[in-house]
Design an enzyme around this catalytic site. Structure first.
Site, PDB file in Angstrom:
ATOM      1  N   LYS A  11       0.818  -1.206   0.000  1.00  0.00           N
ATOM      2  CA  LYS A  11       0.000   0.000   0.000  1.00  0.00           C
ATOM      3  C   LYS A  11       0.861   1.269   0.000  1.00  0.00           C
ATOM      4  O   LYS A  11       2.074   1.208   0.260  1.00  0.00           O
ATOM      5  CB  LYS A  11      -0.905  -0.001   1.233  1.00  0.00           C
ATOM      6  CG  LYS A  11      -1.950  -1.102   1.229  1.00  0.00           C
ATOM      7  CD  LYS A  11      -2.805  -0.991   2.485  1.00  0.00           C
ATOM      8  CE  LYS A  11      -3.960  -1.948   2.484  1.00  0.00           C
ATOM      9  NZ  LYS A  11      -4.803  -1.758   3.679  1.00  0.00           N
ATOM     10  N   TYR A  51     -12.739  -3.080  -3.432  1.00  0.00           N
ATOM     11  CA  TYR A  51     -13.296  -2.921  -2.082  1.00  0.00           C
ATOM     12  C   TYR A  51     -14.823  -2.908  -2.072  1.00  0.00           C
ATOM     13  O   TYR A  51     -15.442  -2.377  -1.143  1.00  0.00           O
ATOM     14  CB  TYR A  51     -12.750  -1.646  -1.436  1.00  0.00           C
ATOM     15  CG  TYR A  51     -11.283  -1.735  -1.088  1.00  0.00           C
ATOM     16  CD1 TYR A  51     -10.816  -2.691  -0.190  1.00  0.00           C
ATOM     17  CD2 TYR A  51     -10.368  -0.854  -1.658  1.00  0.00           C
ATOM     18  CE1 TYR A  51      -9.475  -2.769   0.129  1.00  0.00           C
ATOM     19  CE2 TYR A  51      -9.022  -0.928  -1.329  1.00  0.00           C
ATOM     20  CZ  TYR A  51      -8.585  -1.888  -0.434  1.00  0.00           C
ATOM     21  OH  TYR A  51      -7.248  -1.959  -0.110  1.00  0.00           O
ATOM     22  N   PHE A  59     -15.990   4.251   6.174  1.00  0.00           N
ATOM     23  CA  PHE A  59     -14.611   4.549   5.795  1.00  0.00           C
ATOM     24  C   PHE A  59     -14.294   4.225   4.331  1.00  0.00           C
ATOM     25  O   PHE A  59     -13.153   4.380   3.896  1.00  0.00           O
ATOM     26  CB  PHE A  59     -13.631   3.796   6.707  1.00  0.00           C
ATOM     27  CG  PHE A  59     -13.803   2.296   6.682  1.00  0.00           C
ATOM     28  CD1 PHE A  59     -13.216   1.530   5.682  1.00  0.00           C
ATOM     29  CD2 PHE A  59     -14.533   1.660   7.669  1.00  0.00           C
ATOM     30  CE1 PHE A  59     -13.372   0.149   5.661  1.00  0.00           C
ATOM     31  CE2 PHE A  59     -14.682   0.279   7.654  1.00  0.00           C
ATOM     32  CZ  PHE A  59     -14.092  -0.482   6.650  1.00  0.00           C
ATOM     33  N   ARG A  87      -0.928 -14.682   4.838  1.00  0.00           N
ATOM     34  CA  ARG A  87      -1.753 -14.074   5.891  1.00  0.00           C
ATOM     35  C   ARG A  87      -1.058 -14.157   7.251  1.00  0.00           C
ATOM     36  O   ARG A  87      -1.139 -13.232   8.058  1.00  0.00           O
ATOM     37  CB  ARG A  87      -3.122 -14.738   5.957  1.00  0.00           C
ATOM     38  CG  ARG A  87      -3.985 -14.552   4.725  1.00  0.00           C
ATOM     39  CD  ARG A  87      -4.466 -13.163   4.522  1.00  0.00           C
ATOM     40  NE  ARG A  87      -5.389 -12.753   5.565  1.00  0.00           N
ATOM     41  CZ  ARG A  87      -6.015 -11.595   5.595  1.00  0.00           C
ATOM     42  NH1 ARG A  87      -5.837 -10.722   4.610  1.00  0.00           N
ATOM     43  NH2 ARG A  87      -6.820 -11.282   6.565  1.00  0.00           N
ATOM     44  N   THR A  93      -5.559  -7.599  10.411  1.00  0.00           N
ATOM     45  CA  THR A  93      -5.823  -6.317   9.733  1.00  0.00           C
ATOM     46  C   THR A  93      -5.562  -5.112  10.630  1.00  0.00           C
ATOM     47  O   THR A  93      -4.950  -4.139  10.199  1.00  0.00           O
ATOM     48  CB  THR A  93      -7.276  -6.293   9.221  1.00  0.00           C
ATOM     49  OG1 THR A  93      -7.458  -7.405   8.341  1.00  0.00           O
ATOM     50  CG2 THR A  93      -7.572  -5.008   8.466  1.00  0.00           C
ATOM     51  N   ARG A 104       2.555  -6.282   9.742  1.00  0.00           N
ATOM     52  CA  ARG A 104       1.735  -5.246  10.368  1.00  0.00           C
ATOM     53  C   ARG A 104       2.128  -5.023  11.820  1.00  0.00           C
ATOM     54  O   ARG A 104       2.089  -3.895  12.308  1.00  0.00           O
ATOM     55  CB  ARG A 104       0.257  -5.600  10.237  1.00  0.00           C
ATOM     56  CG  ARG A 104      -0.239  -5.516   8.803  1.00  0.00           C
ATOM     57  CD  ARG A 104      -1.646  -6.035   8.676  1.00  0.00           C
ATOM     58  NE  ARG A 104      -2.179  -5.858   7.324  1.00  0.00           N
ATOM     59  CZ  ARG A 104      -3.142  -6.587   6.816  1.00  0.00           C
ATOM     60  NH1 ARG A 104      -3.723  -7.549   7.531  1.00  0.00           N
ATOM     61  NH2 ARG A 104      -3.564  -6.369   5.588  1.00  0.00           N
ATOM     62  N   ASN A 114      -2.088  -0.065   7.009  1.00  0.00           N
ATOM     63  CA  ASN A 114      -1.471  -1.259   7.569  1.00  0.00           C
ATOM     64  C   ASN A 114      -0.474  -1.935   6.627  1.00  0.00           C
ATOM     65  O   ASN A 114      -0.272  -3.131   6.678  1.00  0.00           O
ATOM     66  CB  ASN A 114      -2.543  -2.234   8.043  1.00  0.00           C
ATOM     67  CG  ASN A 114      -3.501  -2.642   6.940  1.00  0.00           C
ATOM     68  OD1 ASN A 114      -3.323  -2.298   5.776  1.00  0.00           O
ATOM     69  ND2 ASN A 114      -4.523  -3.387   7.309  1.00  0.00           N
ATOM     70  N   HIS A 117      -2.023  -5.244   1.652  1.00  0.00           N
ATOM     71  CA  HIS A 117      -3.273  -5.984   1.471  1.00  0.00           C
ATOM     72  C   HIS A 117      -2.861  -7.390   1.067  1.00  0.00           C
ATOM     73  O   HIS A 117      -1.940  -7.571   0.258  1.00  0.00           O
ATOM     74  CB  HIS A 117      -4.135  -5.377   0.354  1.00  0.00           C
ATOM     75  CG  HIS A 117      -5.187  -6.325  -0.132  1.00  0.00           C
ATOM     76  ND1 HIS A 117      -6.395  -6.460   0.498  1.00  0.00           N
ATOM     77  CD2 HIS A 117      -5.182  -7.228  -1.153  1.00  0.00           C
ATOM     78  CE1 HIS A 117      -7.108  -7.397  -0.125  1.00  0.00           C
ATOM     79  NE2 HIS A 117      -6.390  -7.872  -1.139  1.00  0.00           N
ATOM     80  N   GLU A 128      -8.869 -11.655  -7.285  1.00  0.00           N
ATOM     81  CA  GLU A 128      -8.007 -10.472  -7.199  1.00  0.00           C
ATOM     82  C   GLU A 128      -6.847 -10.547  -8.186  1.00  0.00           C
ATOM     83  O   GLU A 128      -6.481  -9.531  -8.796  1.00  0.00           O
ATOM     84  CB  GLU A 128      -7.490 -10.311  -5.767  1.00  0.00           C
ATOM     85  CG  GLU A 128      -8.573  -9.904  -4.800  1.00  0.00           C
ATOM     86  CD  GLU A 128      -8.099  -9.732  -3.381  1.00  0.00           C
ATOM     87  OE1 GLU A 128      -8.831  -9.085  -2.607  1.00  0.00           O
ATOM     88  OE2 GLU A 128      -7.001 -10.217  -3.023  1.00  0.00           O
TER      89      GLU A 128
END
Length: 155
Positions: A11, A51, A59, A87, A93, A104, A114, A117, A128
């Site tokens: 990100k 999203y 948000f 993960r 998250t 994270r 964070n 993704h 995705e």
């Protein structure tokens, strides 16, 4: 055991803070194989699609705005149980709850900012990956060290 592919997006918080090399090296050191990577500037259209499951959240627009601050780095990683492995490396998250040693947990204090993704299931990863990569952008090859990563009956 199944060889899987999964999506990771570094990100804007990772890009702005100069964490790209550190984040990528965590996946490499674990033994995942990088089979696709590119830097892109995400559009409102693709973010709305990506999203969509959050569109009713307060948000939603703030999240999309945050993801458009600068380009992101999009990666496809491959390995046995890759989704679960990624993960685990990434952490939960909400970064304030993420364990030390996770990406994270080590590099973030935010739920939104964070750092990465990561796809949360094989099914989501497949969707995705098609959203962000053309098949010709993903490379199948045999890393020289593959035999040191898995037992002969794990692949």
């Amino acid at each position: 055991m199944a060889v899987e592919r999964t999506l990771v997006i570094l990100k804007p918080s990772a890009i702005q803070r100069g964490l790209v090399g550190e984040v990528i090296s965590r996946f490499e050191k674990k033994g995942l194989v990088l089979i696709g990577m590119k830097m892109v500037w995400l559009t409102d259209k693709i973010l709305s699609e990506h999203y969509m499951h959050l569109q009713k959240k307060l948000f939603f627009q703030r999240l999309k705005n945050s993801m458009k601050i600068c380009p992101v780095v999009i990666c496809c990683w491959e390995g046995v149980d890759a989704v679960k492995v990624v993960r685990t490396i990434v952490g939960v998250t909400n970064s304030r709850d993420a364990l030390p040693g996770t990406i994270r947990g080590d590099y973030s204090m935010s739920m939104q900012e964070n750092v990465v993704h990561a796809s949360d299931s094989v099914e989501v990863a497949n969707v995705e990956l098609k959203r962000f990569f053309d098949e010709k952008e993903l490379y199948v090859y045999n890393p020289v060290l593959l035999s040191t990563l898995y037992a002969s009956d794990e692949m």
